[in-house]
Write a protein that holds these residues in place. Structure first.
Motif, short mmCIF file in Angstrom:
data_model
loop_
_atom_site.label_atom_id
_atom_site.label_comp_id
_atom_site.label_asym_id
_atom_site.label_seq_id
_atom_site.Cartn_x
_atom_site.Cartn_y
_atom_site.Cartn_z
N HIS A 76 -3.87 3.64 -5.90
CA HIS A 76 -5.08 3.51 -5.09
C HIS A 76 -5.68 2.11 -5.14
CE1 HIS A 76 -5.63 7.78 -3.94
NE2 HIS A 76 -4.95 8.01 -5.06
N GLU A 77 -4.96 1.16 -5.72
CA GLU A 77 -5.28 -0.26 -5.67
C GLU A 77 -6.66 -0.59 -6.25
OE1 GLU A 77 -4.11 -2.26 -1.97
OE2 GLU A 77 -3.13 -0.42 -1.36
N ASN A 78 -7.00 0.07 -7.35
CA ASN A 78 -8.26 -0.21 -8.02
C ASN A 78 -7.97 -1.03 -9.27
OD1 ASN A 78 -10.69 -0.10 -9.55
ND2 ASN A 78 -11.29 1.77 -8.49
N ALA A 79 -8.07 -2.35 -9.13
CA ALA A 79 -7.69 -3.25 -10.23
C ALA A 79 -8.66 -3.16 -11.40
CB ALA A 79 -7.62 -4.68 -9.72
N ALA A 80 -9.96 -2.98 -11.12
CA ALA A 80 -10.93 -2.88 -12.21
C ALA A 80 -10.63 -1.66 -13.08
CB ALA A 80 -12.34 -2.80 -11.65
N LEU A 81 -10.37 -0.54 -12.44
CA LEU A 81 -10.04 0.67 -13.19
C LEU A 81 -8.69 0.53 -13.88
CD1 LEU A 81 -10.60 3.60 -13.97
CD2 LEU A 81 -9.61 4.30 -11.76
N LEU A 82 -7.70 -0.03 -13.19
CA LEU A 82 -6.37 -0.19 -13.79
C LEU A 82 -6.44 -1.08 -15.02
CD1 LEU A 82 -3.31 0.15 -13.78
CD2 LEU A 82 -3.17 -1.72 -12.10
N SER A 83 -7.17 -2.18 -14.94
CA SER A 83 -7.24 -3.08 -16.10
C SER A 83 -7.91 -2.39 -17.28
CB SER A 83 -7.99 -4.35 -15.73
OG SER A 83 -9.35 -4.08 -15.43
N THR A 84 -8.96 -1.61 -17.01
CA THR A 84 -9.64 -0.88 -18.09
C THR A 84 -8.70 0.12 -18.75
OG1 THR A 84 -11.77 -1.13 -16.97
CG2 THR A 84 -11.60 0.61 -18.63
N LEU A 85 -7.95 0.85 -17.93
CA LEU A 85 -7.00 1.82 -18.46
C LEU A 85 -5.92 1.14 -19.29
CD1 LEU A 85 -6.75 3.97 -15.22
CD2 LEU A 85 -7.56 4.82 -17.43
N LEU A 86 -5.43 -0.02 -18.85
CA LEU A 86 -4.40 -0.73 -19.61
C LEU A 86 -4.96 -1.30 -20.91
CD1 LEU A 86 -2.55 -2.59 -16.71
CD2 LEU A 86 -1.78 -0.57 -17.96
N MET A 87 -6.18 -1.78 -20.89
CA MET A 87 -6.80 -2.25 -22.14
C MET A 87 -6.91 -1.11 -23.14
SD MET A 87 -9.87 -4.71 -20.76
CE MET A 87 -9.57 -6.12 -19.68
N LEU A 88 -7.29 0.06 -22.65
CA LEU A 88 -7.35 1.23 -23.53
C LEU A 88 -5.97 1.62 -24.02
CD1 LEU A 88 -9.97 3.28 -21.49
CD2 LEU A 88 -10.28 2.49 -23.84
N GLN A 89 -4.96 1.54 -23.14
CA GLN A 89 -3.59 1.82 -23.57
C GLN A 89 -3.17 0.89 -24.70
OE1 GLN A 89 -0.65 1.70 -20.50
NE2 GLN A 89 -1.16 3.70 -19.68
N ALA A 90 -3.53 -0.38 -24.59
CA ALA A 90 -3.16 -1.34 -25.64
C ALA A 90 -3.78 -0.95 -26.97
CB ALA A 90 -3.59 -2.74 -25.22
N GLU A 91 -5.03 -0.53 -26.95
CA GLU A 91 -5.68 -0.09 -28.19
C GLU A 91 -4.99 1.14 -28.77
OE1 GLU A 91 -8.03 -1.70 -29.85
OE2 GLU A 91 -7.94 -3.26 -28.31
N ALA A 92 -4.62 2.08 -27.88
CA ALA A 92 -3.93 3.29 -28.35
C ALA A 92 -2.56 2.95 -28.94
CB ALA A 92 -3.79 4.27 -27.18
N LEU A 93 -1.86 2.02 -28.31
CA LEU A 93 -0.56 1.61 -28.83
C LEU A 93 -0.72 0.92 -30.20
CD1 LEU A 93 0.96 0.27 -25.51
CD2 LEU A 93 1.83 2.22 -26.84
N ASP A 94 -1.75 0.12 -30.35
CA ASP A 94 -2.01 -0.51 -31.66
C ASP A 94 -2.23 0.55 -32.73
OD1 ASP A 94 -1.72 -3.24 -31.35
OD2 ASP A 94 -3.74 -3.52 -30.54
N LEU A 95 -2.94 1.62 -32.36
CA LEU A 95 -3.18 2.70 -33.32
C LEU A 95 -1.87 3.33 -33.79
CD1 LEU A 95 -6.27 4.54 -31.76
CD2 LEU A 95 -6.21 3.30 -33.94
N SER A 118 0.84 -1.20 0.00
CA SER A 118 0.00 0.00 0.00
C SER A 118 0.87 1.24 0.00
CB SER A 118 -0.91 0.00 1.23
OG SER A 118 -1.85 -1.05 1.16
N ARG A 119 0.45 2.23 -0.78
CA ARG A 119 1.19 3.50 -0.86
C ARG A 119 0.22 4.67 -0.71
NH1 ARG A 119 3.18 4.05 -6.18
NH2 ARG A 119 1.65 2.51 -6.89
N PRO A 120 -0.45 4.77 0.43
CA PRO A 120 -1.43 5.84 0.59
C PRO A 120 -0.77 7.22 0.63
CG PRO A 120 -1.05 4.77 2.69
CD PRO A 120 -0.32 3.95 1.66
#
Length: 456
Positions: free
Chosen positions: A394-413, A48-50
């Motif tokens: 902030h240890e939000n895995a659902a949000l982090l995974s969504t952001l990384l999926m979007l990053q992957a799409e942006a990198l593909d572009l 944790s890194r609060p």
């Protein structure tokens, strides 16, 4: 109580996960769905890194008093309560996989960061009983709750027998000796953990939630998933030796300045930025806008009412941004251009505002989705990179995974195919913690893959 929020715009993921994961669809799918993938092991946060609270001690003292001496419905409490002896905790029911790991991590944080003497016991009576039951059982007991905490009982059956008794009425609580926390065992690992943090914190600390707090789990907006630096300060102050059960609000207020000066010396040098109270009218409108039971038409009307109240009160804080963010999420399928304007308006109120990194990270999902749909990979990455760092902290895995999926799409572009593949694989481990079952992970992956323009 952690409130069960319905999806406001038809997410293709589980309803409970929708509370933690933002909506992203901005247009009809424009290419074939992503191919099925072999999912990697579940990823978990190991440290944790609060961030320490960034507000003045004068403002924190006001927050402390309102958290401890008010209830969510607006009623007041006559005296301060906490546990006055070392706290014992036991677990009953059928815990979900990963539950013990997350509970141990939380107890360690409470002991080290808040200085609270709490320990788990294997049997017999305990001050706090955490009962792991199905989501359906929780909703039968309290229909709008994802999880909840009750005084003076030790099981869900005991609560049912006494739900209308004075013993389970928080407003009549004068001392803390026995409480029960009810946690679902058939939802995503993140939802279980989030419930643990919120309900255990209220079992041992403040009973109220305040929408004016941008940096706290003691807030029904569900922006934060785990206890923050502000929350740990509130809990540490709750168990300060200067305070004790039975004190009046005035008695606690008289001792708080010295307590906070000792525990948070930096707050003494920070200027006050007192936010106004949140009126019941805004709360009612905002909660109806997010509620799963009203029609879309009624939710839109409520969301517009909340935004109008925020405007008329002249708010310049996260609550005004939330009003516009909510409208954007509700409009993005039927009126995507209007939704974008609401998202951009929300951004103007969050920029540079302390304690709102998670608000901005959730907003980045929406804005980056528009950039990807338009083929602007570079602009999307500029939004997503800092947002992913905030979600990880902030240890939000659902949000982090969504952001990384979007990053992957942006990198593909951008033609960075190998890097995109690595980031997408990384996202899946976090998605398994954040969303739970494989079908929910794959549905989110397909939804995000559908954003990218055809032919790109």
């Amino acid at each position: 109580m952690r409130v069960l929020r319905g999806a406001v715009a038809g997410l293709a993921v589980a309803a409970l996960a929708a509370c933690a994961a933002p909506d992203i669809r901005v247009a009809a799918p424009t290419r074939a769905a992503a191919a099925p993938v072999a999912l990697p092991p579940v990823k978990v946060f190991t440290a944790s890194r609060p961030q320490p609270p960034q507000r003045s001690n004068a403002d924190i003292a006001r927050d402390f008093l309102d958290l401890h001496f008010r209830l969510e419905g607006g009623s007041t409490l006559p005296q301060f309560t906490r546990f006055e002896t070392p706290i014992t905790l036991r677990v009953t029911g059928t815990p979900a996989p990963g539950f013990n790991r997350d509970l141990t991590a939380l107890l360690t944080r409470l002991q080290t960061e808040a200085g609270i003497p709490v320990r788990r016991v294997s049997g017999g009576a305990a001050n706090i009983t955490i009962q792991s039951v199905s989501r359906a059982e929780i909703r039968r007991a309290l229909p709008k709750a994802a999880c909840f905490v009750v005084p003076n009982v030790a099981s869900l059956s005991e609560y049912r027998r006494n739900r209308r008794s004075p013993r389970t009425n928080w407003s009549l609580l004068r001392s803390r000796g026995k409480l029960a926390v009810f946690i679902p065992n058939d939802v995503s690992p993140q939802e279980v953990r989030d419930c643990l943090h919120e309900e255990l914190a209220q079992a041992i600390g403040p009973l109220n939630d305040l929408y004016r707090l941008p940096d706290s789990i003691f807030n029904d907006d569900n922006i934060h998933a785990v206890l923050t630096g502000f929350d740990m300060l509130i809990l540490r102050a709750t168990y300060a030796p200067e305070l004790r059960t039975g004190m009046s609000r005035a008695e606690v207020a008289a001792r708080l300045p010295a307590v906070l000066a000792r525990l948070n010396p930096g707050g003494a040098r920070t200027a006050s930025q007192r936010l106004p109270e949140t009126p019941r009218a805004w709360i009612a409108a905002y909660e109806q806008a997010l509620g799963p039971q009203a029609s879309l038409r009624d939710r839109l009307r409520a969301a517009n009412t909340a935004a109008a109240i925020a405007r008329d009160l002249g708010w310049q804080d996260h609550r005004r941004a939330l009003s516009h963010y909510t409208l954007g999420r509700m409009l993005h399928v039927r009126e995507p251009e209007l939704a974008l304007q609401h998202f951009l308006t929300a951004q103007t109120y969050l920029q540079g505002l302390p304690g709102t990194r998670m608000h901005q990270a959730k907003l980045a999902v929406q804005l980056a989705a528009y950039e990807i749909a338009a083929g602007n990979g570079g602009a999307a990455l500029a939004r997503l990179t800092p947002a992913a760092a905030a979600a990880a902290q902030h240890e939000n895995a659902a949000l982090l995974s969504t952001l990384l999926m979007l990053q992957a799409e942006a990198l593909d572009l951008q033609g960075r195919v190998v890097e995109a593949r690595r980031v997408r694989l990384d996202s899946l481990g976090w998605a398994r913690y954040g969303f739970g079952p494989d079908w929910a992970v794959e549905a989110r992956l397909e939804e995000i893959a559908a954003l990218r323009p055809s032919g790109s």
